[in-house]
Design an enzyme around this catalytic site. Structure first.
Site, PDB file in Angstrom:
ATOM      1  CD  GLU A   1      -4.350  -6.124   2.884  1.00 47.64           C
ATOM      2  OE1 GLU A   1      -5.109  -5.231   3.343  1.00 47.64           O
ATOM      3  OE2 GLU A   1      -3.141  -6.193   3.164  1.00 47.64           O
TER       4      GLU A   1
ATOM      5  CD  GLU B   1      -3.119  -0.979   2.146  1.00 47.33           C
ATOM      6  OE1 GLU B   1      -2.927  -0.278   3.153  1.00 47.33           O
ATOM      7  OE2 GLU B   1      -4.181  -1.599   1.926  1.00 47.33           O
TER       8      GLU B   1
END
Ligand SMILES: *[C@@H]1O[C@H](CO)[C@@H](O)[C@H](O)[C@H]1NC(C)=O
Ligand SMILES: *[C@@H]1O[C@H](CO)[C@@H](O)[C@H](O)[C@H]1NC(C)=O
Ligand SMILES: *[C@@H]1O[C@H](CO)[C@@H](O)[C@H](O)[C@H]1NC(C)=O
Ligand SMILES: *[C@@H]1O[C@H](CO)[C@@H](O)[C@H](O)[C@H]1NC(C)=O
Ligand SMILES: *[C@@H]1O[C@H](CO)[C@@H](O)[C@H](O)[C@H]1NC(C)=O
Ligand SMILES: *[C@@H]1O[C@H](CO)[C@@H](O)[C@H](O)[C@H]1NC(C)=O
Ligand SMILES: *[C@@H]1O[C@H](CO)[C@@H](O)[C@H](O)[C@H]1NC(C)=O
Ligand SMILES: *[C@@H]1O[C@H](CO)[C@@H](O)[C@H](O)[C@H]1NC(C)=O
EC number: 3.2.1.23
Length: 645
Positions: free
Chosen positions: A264, A184
């Site tokens: 995710e 991320e």
């Protein structure tokens, strides 16, 4: 080159034979033409689940992986916490619970593919997002950027770690089908493409050209913007209830072709001390999972089993909100590896799309309520400094940070004397909110109160001039997400008394683990003189009953009447307890740390108040976890819901 050749070879095989049923060489690639992977030439999508080996004792790796296999998963995602392995610069641990190669080989034997989230940064609600705290030796370091000192440390680590992974890549006979670079990164403030380019080259150098390298970012355009570069395949993450058309459009913005991947997909959510336990309804999870699988996307369920932040490994969000010891995550397998309704509901969804392995699912492990254990006081921290700080103290006019003392976890005792008479309550202040993260303040061993980061920067103390002033400072876990994960610990600023800066500090970095392991702490008995509300060690003995087959079994420990502290069983640092704040009340005790042949030694460091003055001086082993009892009155502070992985 290898990449091109492999692609070409598959292409030729497909053309010549129509399809490839068996091939002696293993390949795993992206088929951009058909928006899928190709595994040994065959179209492939994966259904995966996250499991972090660092949160599960090695003893239970097989049990958990088998349960994941039996749910119908093709693959697992696992994070690699750099700080778990390189404990000091150039000092590595790859054994026992740290033996990642054994973990990956086990996955391979069980028939699970692996998607390796190699870092260097992982977030993961893990101390400092997996970055070693020793990086902060250079105080101005810009983590996750082209800062040369940061890159040098990354190069050194990856130069040791990635060569261990190379033989485990799929085309080399191992389980690893792809490797995630960073995590991320688009959510971080640096947006340093040179950093990502450096990582890309580094990973290619050690792993070769064949393996798929990818990135993961939140599913919003502004998040993928800084998160990925040419050469790293872009994937996104999002939870149940999202509009999957819209979220995957974000991936398509970067990858017009190739497999759709949610790296995710949240089966539950994380907790913070003082906030209600997070729960995500099963129907929400299964509905969205069904939608994702229906369009042929690949998906990773985060978490499939959360596990435990043993020891000091939990991270924290900002404004400062540390995560508790349990990382149960309301995942389909509980913290203790138990099968839940969510597990079976997810399995039913997977069944719609693929064949599920035959045979029995390993059952939930039995739990045993060993009952109450009488605890006795050993010694207050300040009376055991010779044992707890065998290398002595550090002197400095002004306070030093943990990091300056090379103390990366746990506790440091900061000591000076009161320069003035404080017969009336006199204000002791940590300037600029500089306590990281909690300080238990004593004068001549008498508790005065607690300073807490972002919550309590001043307290009143009383005592005579010349009296000993002690601040036992606790690191509650380093920030794992966002701009402030260069999270120094200890006293970062000066402490004032009645406005005057206190000087001439003596600081004791505590090595509690060694003191416990050497048996020194358990052999001392001190008379019940000093107060029960200063930080104090207690001990107790658990003798596993005989005559009951299959003991020891897993259990949970709770702390009736205790306040906040740390617990070790047979020297294993189980984690933090803080029932007064919640939501976690019980700690998971895996059976592998217990023994039937000897006394099991329980060591508790209670930092505030134990029940031993007035009530029953016991801890209690029970057979059910309690993770959802938040104490509203203990914590009025509303944390911002900044997001996180
Ligand atoms: C590595 O970690 C294990 C715990 O998993 C521990 O028992 C062992 O002592 C450590 N090894 C080193 C060299 O620190
Ligand atoms: C999802 O988003 C797409 C594109 O914006 C829109 O057309 C569709 O109606 C949305 N679906 C739902 C269920 O809201
Ligand atoms: C503190 O008070 C004591 C007794 O009241 C007195 O003897 C002493 O001089 C005082 N010390 C300071 C530093 O004010
Ligand atoms: C310290 O005591 C003074 C006087 O009793 C009081 O006004 C002040 O609020 C107290 N400060 C703290 C932090 O408790
Ligand atoms: C404490 O104050 C002194 C004097 O102002 C200053 O030199 C020093 O840097 C400060 N130390 C910390 C840790 O803030
Ligand atoms: C601090 O220590 C120095 C050196 O030992 C000494 O000269 C000074 O008086 C001390 N300051 C205080 C306030 O105790
Ligand atoms: C617990 O402590 C006792 C006494 O010190 C010792 O005999 C025993 O071996 C210890 N148990 C374990 C599991 O180490
Ligand atoms: C809740 O927190 C308050 C304030 O810290 C404390 O006094 C009380 O004992 C706590 N209640 C429970 C049930 O732990």
């Amino acid at each position: 080159m290898m990449w091109l050749w492999a692609t070409l070879r598959i292409f030729l095989m497909v053309v010549v034979y129509g399809s490839v049923s068996t091939t002696s060489s293993r390949t795993f690639e992206i088929d951009f033409e058909h928006n899928c992977f190709r595994k040994d030439g065959q179209p492939f999508h994966y259904i995966s689940g996250s499991i972090h080996y660092s949160r599960i004792p090695q003893f239970y790796w097989k049990d958990r992986l088998l349960k994941m296999k039996m749910a119908g998963l093709d693959a697992i995602y696992t994070y690699v916490p750099w700080n778990f392995h390189e404990t000091k610069p150039g000092v590595y641990n790859f054994s026992g619970d740290h033996d990642i190669e054994s973990f990956l080989k086990l996955a391979n034997e069980i028939g699970l593919l692996v998607i390796l989230r190699a870092g260097p940064y992982i977030c993961a609600e893990w101390d400092m997002g997996g970055l070693p705290a020793w990086l902060l030796a250079k105080e101005s370091i810009v983590l996750r950027s082209s800062d040369p000192d940061y890159l040098q440390a990354v190069d050194n680590w990856m130069g040791v770690f990635l060569p261990k992974m190379k033989p485990l890549l799929y085309h080399n006979g191992g389980p690893i089908i792809s490797v995630q670079v960073e995590n991320e990164y688009g959510s971080y403030f640096t947006c340093d493409y040179n950093y990502l380019r450096h990582l890309l080259q580094l990973f290619r150098h050690h792993l070769g050209d064949e393996v798929i390298l990818f990135t993961t970012d939140g599913s919003a355009l502004q998040l993928v913007r800084c998160g990925t570069i040419q050469g790293l395949y872009t994937t996104v993450d999002f939870g149940p209830g999202s509009n999957i058309t819209e979220t995957f459009l974000v991936q398509r913005h970067c990858e017009p072709k190739g497999p759709l991947i949610n790296s995710e997909f949240y089966t539950g959510w994380l907790d913070h001390w003082g906030e209600p336990h997070s729960v995500v309804a099963t129907e929400r999870v299964t509905k969205s999972l069904d939608e994702i699988l229906a369009i042929g996307a690949s998906v990773n369920m985060y978490m499939f089993i959360g596990g435990t932040n043993f020891g000091y490994w939990n991270g924290a969000n900002t404004p400062y909100a540390p995560q508790p010891t349990s990382y149960d995550y309301d995942a389909p397998l509980s913290e203790a590896g138990d099968l839940t309704d969510k597990y079976f509901a997810i399995r039913e969804v997977i069944k719609k799309y693929k064949e599920i392995p035959e045979g029995p699912i390993p059952p939930s492990t039995p739990k045993y309520a060993y009952g109450e254990i009488k605890m006795e006081k050993v010694k207050p921290v300040i009376e055991a400094l010779d044992i707890l700080a065998p290398y002595g103290a550090v002197q400095s006019t002004y306070p030093l940070t943990f990091d300056q003392m090379k103390q990366y976890f746990g506790f440091v005792l900061y000591r000076t004397t009161l320069p003035i008479n404080c017969s009336n309550p006199t204000t002791l202040t940590t300037l600029f909110n500089g306590v990281r993260d909690r300080a238990y303040v004593m004068v001549n061993g008498v508790p005065q109160g607690v300073l807490e980061r972002d919550k309590q920067t001043a307290i009143n103390v009383t005592g005579a001039a010349g009296a000993e002033l002690d601040l036992l400072v606790e690191s509650m876990g380093r920030v794992n997400f966002g701009r402030y994960n260069n999270d120094f610990k200890g006293l970062l600023t000066n402490v004032t008394l009645n406005g005057e800066t206190l000087v001439n500090w003596t600081m004791y970095p505590l090595d509690i683990g060694s003191a416990i392991n050497s048996g020194l702490l358990s052999t001392i008995h001190s008379p019940y003189t000093s107060t029960f509300s200063a930080p104090t060690f207690y001990k107790g003995s658990l003798i596993i009953p005989t005559g009951i087959p299959q003991l020891p079994q897993d259990t949970f420990i709770q702390f009736p009447g205790w306040t906040k502290g740390q617990i070790w069983i047979n020297g294993f640092n189980l984690g933090r307890y803080w029932p007064v704040r919640g939501p976690q009340v019980t700690l998971y005790v895996p059976r592998n740390i217990l023994t039937t042949t000897q006394i099991n030694n329980i060591t508790v460091l209670e930092l505030e108040n134990s029940p031993c003055n007035s009530g029953k001086c016991v801890v209690e082993f029970v057979d059910k976890p309690v993770l959802n009892k938040v104490n509203q009155s203990a914590d009025e502070h509303i944390f911002s819901k900044e997001k996180i992985h």
